[in-house]
Design a protein around this motif. Sequence first.
Motif, PDB file in Angstrom:
ATOM      1  N   GLU A  53     -55.695  13.580  81.879  1.00  0.00           N
ATOM      2  CA  GLU A  53     -55.759  14.963  81.391  1.00  0.00           C
ATOM      3  C   GLU A  53     -55.937  15.943  82.554  1.00  0.00           C
ATOM      4  OE1 GLU A  53     -57.849  12.512  80.259  1.00  0.00           O
ATOM      5  OE2 GLU A  53     -56.792  12.074  78.385  1.00  0.00           O
ATOM      6  N   ALA A  54     -56.791  15.579  83.500  1.00  0.00           N
ATOM      7  CA  ALA A  54     -57.012  16.451  84.659  1.00  0.00           C
ATOM      8  C   ALA A  54     -55.744  16.539  85.510  1.00  0.00           C
ATOM      9  CB  ALA A  54     -58.184  15.924  85.485  1.00  0.00           C
ATOM     10  N   ARG A  55     -55.039  15.411  85.685  1.00  0.00           N
ATOM     11  CA  ARG A  55     -53.778  15.436  86.438  1.00  0.00           C
ATOM     12  C   ARG A  55     -52.749  16.315  85.745  1.00  0.00           C
ATOM     13  NH1 ARG A  55     -54.122   9.889  86.716  1.00  0.00           N
ATOM     14  NH2 ARG A  55     -52.187   9.668  85.574  1.00  0.00           N
ATOM     15  N   ALA A  56     -52.698  16.245  84.420  1.00  0.00           N
ATOM     16  CA  ALA A  56     -51.749  17.078  83.663  1.00  0.00           C
ATOM     17  C   ALA A  56     -52.071  18.554  83.864  1.00  0.00           C
ATOM     18  CB  ALA A  56     -51.794  16.708  82.189  1.00  0.00           C
ATOM     19  N   ARG A  57     -53.367  18.895  83.851  1.00  0.00           N
ATOM     20  CA  ARG A  57     -53.756  20.294  84.061  1.00  0.00           C
ATOM     21  C   ARG A  57     -53.312  20.760  85.445  1.00  0.00           C
ATOM     22  NH1 ARG A  57     -56.716  23.751  81.547  1.00  0.00           N
ATOM     23  NH2 ARG A  57     -57.580  22.191  80.144  1.00  0.00           N
ATOM     24  N   LEU A  58     -53.540  19.926  86.452  1.00  0.00           N
ATOM     25  CA  LEU A  58     -53.129  20.301  87.814  1.00  0.00           C
ATOM     26  C   LEU A  58     -51.608  20.450  87.913  1.00  0.00           C
ATOM     27  CD1 LEU A  58     -55.181  18.413  90.557  1.00  0.00           C
ATOM     28  CD2 LEU A  58     -55.076  20.840  90.072  1.00  0.00           C
ATOM     29  N   ALA A  71     -54.238  23.504  97.955  1.00  0.00           N
ATOM     30  CA  ALA A  71     -55.559  23.638  98.579  1.00  0.00           C
ATOM     31  C   ALA A  71     -56.624  22.942  97.742  1.00  0.00           C
ATOM     32  CB  ALA A  71     -55.907  25.116  98.754  1.00  0.00           C
ATOM     33  N   LEU A  72     -56.528  23.048  96.427  1.00  0.00           N
ATOM     34  CA  LEU A  72     -57.487  22.411  95.528  1.00  0.00           C
ATOM     35  C   LEU A  72     -57.393  20.887  95.619  1.00  0.00           C
ATOM     36  CD1 LEU A  72     -59.648  22.641  93.347  1.00  0.00           C
ATOM     37  CD2 LEU A  72     -57.808  22.782  91.665  1.00  0.00           C
ATOM     38  N   GLU A  73     -56.176  20.365  95.676  1.00  0.00           N
ATOM     39  CA  GLU A  73     -55.996  18.914  95.793  1.00  0.00           C
ATOM     40  C   GLU A  73     -56.667  18.384  97.057  1.00  0.00           C
ATOM     41  OE1 GLU A  73     -51.723  18.340  93.463  1.00  0.00           O
ATOM     42  OE2 GLU A  73     -51.753  18.477  95.645  1.00  0.00           O
ATOM     43  N   ILE A  74     -56.482  19.087  98.152  1.00  0.00           N
ATOM     44  CA  ILE A  74     -57.098  18.675  99.413  1.00  0.00           C
ATOM     45  C   ILE A  74     -58.616  18.682  99.277  1.00  0.00           C
ATOM     46  CG2 ILE A  74     -57.460  19.364 101.827  1.00  0.00           C
ATOM     47  CD1 ILE A  74     -54.489  20.371 101.734  1.00  0.00           C
ATOM     48  N   GLN A  75     -59.147  19.728  98.654  1.00  0.00           N
ATOM     49  CA  GLN A  75     -60.596  19.818  98.485  1.00  0.00           C
ATOM     50  C   GLN A  75     -61.109  18.715  97.554  1.00  0.00           C
ATOM     51  OE1 GLN A  75     -62.063  23.659  97.386  1.00  0.00           O
ATOM     52  NE2 GLN A  75     -64.180  23.066  97.726  1.00  0.00           N
ATOM     53  N   VAL A  87     -66.457  10.296  90.380  1.00  0.00           N
ATOM     54  CA  VAL A  87     -65.066   9.914  90.113  1.00  0.00           C
ATOM     55  C   VAL A  87     -65.058   8.981  88.919  1.00  0.00           C
ATOM     56  CG1 VAL A  87     -63.080   8.721  91.099  1.00  0.00           C
ATOM     57  CG2 VAL A  87     -64.474  10.186  92.540  1.00  0.00           C
ATOM     58  N   PRO A  88     -64.134   9.043  88.003  1.00  0.00           N
ATOM     59  CA  PRO A  88     -62.968   9.933  87.984  1.00  0.00           C
ATOM     60  C   PRO A  88     -63.353  11.329  87.499  1.00  0.00           C
ATOM     61  CG  PRO A  88     -62.905   8.506  86.066  1.00  0.00           C
ATOM     62  CD  PRO A  88     -64.091   8.087  86.887  1.00  0.00           C
ATOM     63  N   ILE A  89     -62.639  12.293  88.007  1.00  0.00           N
ATOM     64  CA  ILE A  89     -62.863  13.688  87.637  1.00  0.00           C
ATOM     65  C   ILE A  89     -62.123  13.939  86.336  1.00  0.00           C
ATOM     66  CG2 ILE A  89     -62.508  16.078  88.334  1.00  0.00           C
ATOM     67  CD1 ILE A  89     -62.472  14.984  91.276  1.00  0.00           C
ATOM     68  N   ASP A  90     -62.874  14.325  85.302  1.00  0.00           N
ATOM     69  CA  ASP A  90     -62.248  14.576  84.009  1.00  0.00           C
ATOM     70  C   ASP A  90     -61.805  16.033  83.906  1.00  0.00           C
ATOM     71  OD1 ASP A  90     -64.576  15.992  83.555  1.00  0.00           O
ATOM     72  OD2 ASP A  90     -65.338  14.639  82.010  1.00  0.00           O
ATOM     73  N   ASP A  91     -61.159  16.370  82.794  1.00  0.00           N
ATOM     74  CA  ASP A  91     -60.587  17.700  82.611  1.00  0.00           C
ATOM     75  C   ASP A  91     -61.659  18.782  82.608  1.00  0.00           C
ATOM     76  OD1 ASP A  91     -58.277  19.333  82.244  1.00  0.00           O
ATOM     77  OD2 ASP A  91     -58.855  19.586  80.141  1.00  0.00           O
TER      78      ASP A  91
END
Length: 115
Positions: A53-58, A71-75, A87-91
């Motif tokens: 879900e978090a990947r879909a949002r990104l 920039a957010l992905e790097i952070q 981890v894992p980072i949820d939505d």
Amino acid sequence: MSYEDSPEELEEIKRRKLLEYQRQAQEAQRAEAQRAAEEARRQEILRKILTPEARARLSNLKLVKPELVEALEIQLIQLASTGSIRVPIDDDTLKEILARFSSSRKEFKVKFSFS
């Protein structure tokens, strides 16, 4: 180049130009391959640290604000690698991070009014 150049000199100039164009094309191809490999590595790490879900949002946000998402992905990768975030980072967690990240990157817009 002058009008007095011999055909051999003109051929040599053409050959040098062709070699230079080929070299530039190879450099561009190498740079693109390196960029693609880096992106693949980043996406693999994100698959490990984000829920679907978090990947879909990104992914959706990337369509609108690609620079912000990069920039957010790097952070996010840095936070996960240092253990600063669970981890894992949820939505929901991603939404909180996005809110903080966006507020720290405010843009100023200037309006002009001509009277």
